[in-house]
Design an enzyme around this catalytic site. Structure first.
Site, PDB file in Angstrom:
ATOM      1  N   ASP A 113       0.851  -1.180   0.000  1.00 24.10           N
ATOM      2  CA  ASP A 113       0.000   0.000   0.000  1.00 24.10           C
ATOM      3  C   ASP A 113       0.893   1.239   0.000  1.00 24.10           C
ATOM      4  OD1 ASP A 113      -1.255   2.191   2.028  1.00 24.10           O
ATOM      5  OD2 ASP A 113      -2.832   1.279   0.825  1.00 24.10           O
ATOM      6  N   GLY A 114       0.527   2.245  -0.815  1.00 25.11           N
ATOM      7  CA  GLY A 114       1.366   3.423  -0.946  1.00 25.11           C
ATOM      8  C   GLY A 114       1.603   4.139   0.363  1.00 25.11           C
ATOM      9  N   ASP A 131      -1.561   7.965  -8.500  1.00 19.76           N
ATOM     10  CA  ASP A 131      -2.539   7.622  -9.543  1.00 19.76           C
ATOM     11  C   ASP A 131      -3.023   6.210  -9.242  1.00 19.76           C
ATOM     12  OD1 ASP A 131      -4.110   7.465 -11.786  1.00 19.76           O
ATOM     13  OD2 ASP A 131      -2.460   7.386 -13.218  1.00 19.76           O
TER      14      ASP A 131
END
Length: 206
Positions: A113-114, A131
């Site tokens: 997960d970012g 994005d």
């Protein structure tokens, strides 16, 4: 048009389609186009070229991309000599980006997960691009105020963030709401939009 790959992902079925006459390749997931590129892996999406051109103007060399899809922006930036890291929760996206969209081997790919990646990694980046979508929506943890506080800590001095938001129509205010959280985190925000179009890409620049 021919289907060259179909895979089942935890985040929605993925289909890769190629146009035999032109050679362009399309990455479909959950009936949405995630990436489209020519036979060299160069994006055919105008918003990707917009972000690429803006990054070029910053002069930033170390770039983090949150969200992969076909990885076309990463491919273009790596070929231009940038150091590129991509983070995505779906490992299949990296395999498909390398197989069908020519994502270079030197692009570092992390299955995570970012937000978690930024929390666990103290590296600074000249540019961060967000994005990322799941089921046609941006994950909540990537649009809240404390996420942008975290982004601010991971940007190098003079660094820039670009955030892609798909806007349904002129009365869709989600880009403005995200921009408001960015401003609360201390960012100077610009909204790059083209009113009058449906299902359009709006780019937030911080």
């Amino acid at each position: 048009m021919i289907t060259v790959n179909e895979v089942k992902s935890d985040y929605g079925d993925i289909t890769i389609i190629v146009n035999k006459s032109s050679g362009y390749c399309v990455y479909w997931q959950n009936q949405s186009c995630q990436s489209i590129a020519d036979h060299n892996g160069v994006s055919l999406a105008s918003y990707i070229h917009a972000i690429y051109g803006l990054i070029d103007q910053t002069g930033g060399r170390n770039v983090l991309l949150i969200g992969c899809g076909g990885g076309t922006l990463g491919t273009m930036l790596a070929r231009a000599g940038r150091s590129v890291t991509i983070v995505d929760i779906d490992p299949l996206s990296f395999a498909l980006a390398r197989q069908h969209f020519y994502l270079p081997a030197e692009v570092a790919c992390h299955v995570e997960d970012g937000r978690v990646y930024l929390e666990n990694n103290s590296d600074e980046f000249d540019v961060i691009v967000v994005d990322a979508y799941i089921d046609n929506a941006i994950p909540h943890q990537l649009i809240c105020l404390d996420f942008f506080d975290l982004i601010a800590k991971r940007l190098a001095k003079g660094g820039v963030m670009f955030f892609n938001v798909i806007v349904d129509h002129d009365f869709d205010d989600k880009a403005d709401a995200i921009a408001a959280n960015m401003a609360k985190a201390g960012f100077e925000v610009r909204v790059l939009d083209a009113t009058g179009r449906v299902d359009r890409n709006t780019i937030l620049v911080c």
